[in-house]
Write a protein that holds these residues in place. Structure first.
Motif, short mmCIF file in Angstrom:
data_model
loop_
_atom_site.label_atom_id
_atom_site.label_comp_id
_atom_site.label_asym_id
_atom_site.label_seq_id
_atom_site.Cartn_x
_atom_site.Cartn_y
_atom_site.Cartn_z
N VAL A 212 0.85 -1.19 0.00
CA VAL A 212 0.00 0.00 0.00
C VAL A 212 0.88 1.23 0.00
N LYS A 213 0.66 2.12 -1.00
CA LYS A 213 1.46 3.34 -1.10
C LYS A 213 0.54 4.55 -1.10
N THR A 214 1.12 5.71 -0.93
CA THR A 214 0.38 6.96 -0.91
C THR A 214 0.96 7.89 -1.97
N ASP A 215 0.10 8.45 -2.84
CA ASP A 215 0.60 9.35 -3.87
C ASP A 215 0.69 10.77 -3.33
N LYS A 216 1.08 11.71 -4.20
CA LYS A 216 1.32 13.09 -3.77
C LYS A 216 0.06 13.77 -3.26
N SER A 217 -1.10 13.30 -3.74
CA SER A 217 -2.36 13.91 -3.30
C SER A 217 -2.88 13.31 -2.00
N GLY A 218 -2.17 12.30 -1.49
CA GLY A 218 -2.58 11.68 -0.24
C GLY A 218 -3.44 10.45 -0.42
N LYS A 219 -3.75 10.07 -1.68
CA LYS A 219 -4.57 8.89 -1.94
C LYS A 219 -3.71 7.64 -1.86
N THR A 220 -4.28 6.57 -1.33
CA THR A 220 -3.55 5.31 -1.24
C THR A 220 -3.87 4.43 -2.45
N TYR A 221 -2.94 3.59 -2.82
CA TYR A 221 -3.12 2.66 -3.92
C TYR A 221 -2.23 1.44 -3.69
#
Length: 417
Positions: A212-221
């Motif tokens: 599980v990672k978090t992008d620059k906008s704070g969304k996880t994927y």
């Protein structure tokens, strides 16, 4: 800089064809699933399809002519100037402005990232075709990074790793694995492995994991991640977690060893692209009654999947010029509406075996045949249709078969096997 085609050491025709087949989209790459992202050219913050089409045309011209980035930049800026997309800021420096939204796309320097990322993807997709065509004799693929001071640590960690061509590793980590990635893949034969004492790795639940990672906008994927022997975890850049070659490449299976072609079909039907395609189609079906905006729609080529290979015996029995059988998204769209009680991707897992080794075969009208096989999920029926003039064999339907339905087939159709 050397001409791109020579720098990547592969015939440019395949890269050109890949570029020509790409759609264009104004949708953000980060919002697409891997299957769709691999089939389009898209550039962040550009929402004008005419501009996107112009960028695509310039990329194709560069591949055809073997021109450098400098010439690509000159050509596209000249076109943008004539179209009114190029303006100067308050300091007299050129800026590209989206004529639809008025948004400033950025300086022409961003064009280099567009050029190198898309051209590398094109040549990597083309090279994938060459590698697959030689997979029978050179089935081991080695990841190769440039390993200079510009090589990212994650890519350097993968360099030298060797996996079979059909290992799940390549579904995620076939390059490019990020913007301006310069990594390549080298094919090796069994004798190369033995002579150089190379270790061939195999993907397992321990070294190919979901993180599980978090992008620059704070969304996880969820990111498919490679875990090296020393514990280091390596992921692709977001939006590059797919095989640009496999997603776009469908080989002519008639040119392959029959067993190898059947193996490709099994991998195709069980692969990430097939699952992503089913998920997208299910979503589209569920939204069919809603009003859909045309903004951001993807222009993409049609998709098909290798469904299986007729055995030599059954190919003769059906009097077919071809052995490879294909499943199109059009058929999938109709089929998945009726699938209940199980996930759609698992429903199709044994389709290649139904096609390759049916226990019963019935002949219908207009070159249609019913292939039946008892599987783990019950008795399954694949209806196929032979194409005319050496055209592809297509799956017409795939479904569970009841005893009553079998009795009807036996009554109404000629049984060949």
């Amino acid at each position: 800089m050397a001409k791109t085609a020579f720098a990547l050491n592969m015939p440019p025709e395949k890269a050109i064809k890949w570029l020509e087949q790409q759609g264009v989209s104004v949708q953000s790459r980060s919002s697409m699933n891997p299957e769709d992202a691999a089939k389009v050219i898209t550039v962040a913050r550009i929402s004008n399809l005419d501009m996107m089409q112009s960028i695509k045309t310039a990329l194709i011209d560069s591949a055809k002519n073997g021109t450098t980035y400098a010439q690509f930049k000159k050509d596209i800026l000249s076109h943008m100037q004539a179209a009114g997309w190029l303006h100067k800021d308050e300091n007299g420096k050129p800026e590209i402005i989206d004529p639809d939204s008025g948004e400033v796309f950025g300086s022409p320097r961003r064009l280099e990232n567009i050029y190198r990322t898309n051209m590398q993807a094109a040549f990597s997709a083309g090279r994938y075709q060459s590698l697959m065509q030689n997979a029978a004799s050179r089935p081991f693929w080695q990841y190769s990074a440039v390993n200079d001071n510009r090589t990212r640590p994650a890519h350097a960690a993968l360099s030298g790793q060797v996996y079979r061509f059909d290992d799940p590793f390549w579904n995620t980590f076939y390059p490019p694995n990020g913007y301006r990635c310069r990594c390549t893949v080298t094919a090796l034969a069994e004798r190369d492995i033995q002579r150089r004492s190379i270790t061939v790795s195999e993907s397992t639940a321990d070294n190919l994991i979901d993180v599980v990672k978090t992008d620059k906008s704070g969304k996880t994927y969820i990111s498919k991640t490679y875990r090296a022997a020393d514990g280091m975890q390596v992921s692709t850049d977001k939006g590059f977690n797919y095989n640009v070659g496999k997603v776009n490449f469908r080989p002519n299976l008639e040119d392959y060893d029959r067993n190898l072609a059947q193996q490709f079909a099994r991998a195709d039907i069980s692969g990430a692209e097939f699952k992503a395609s089913l998920q997208r189609l299910q979503k589209e079906i569920s939204q069919a009654d809603k009003q859909q905006s045309t903004a951001g729609k993807i222009s993409r080529p049609s998709v098909k999947f290798a469904a299986g290979m007729l055995s030599e015996e059954n190919q003769l029995l059906l009097q077919s010029e071809r052995a490879s059988v294909w499943l199109s998204e059009d058929v999938l769209t109709e089929q998945i509406k009726n699938i209940t009680g199980q996930t759609a991707d698992k429903y199709y897992q044994e389709l290649p075996e139904v096609i390759h080794a049916p226990e019963m075969i019935f002949k219908g009208k207009k070159k249609t045949f019913a292939l039946i096989r008892e599987t783990k999920t019950g008795k399954m029926l694949a209806t196929i249709r032979l194409g005319s003039k050496n055209r592809e064999i297509q799956v017409q339907s795939y479904q569970n078969l009841t005893d009553h339905e079998l009795e009807v087939l036996q009554k109404d159709m000629q049984q060949l096997k």
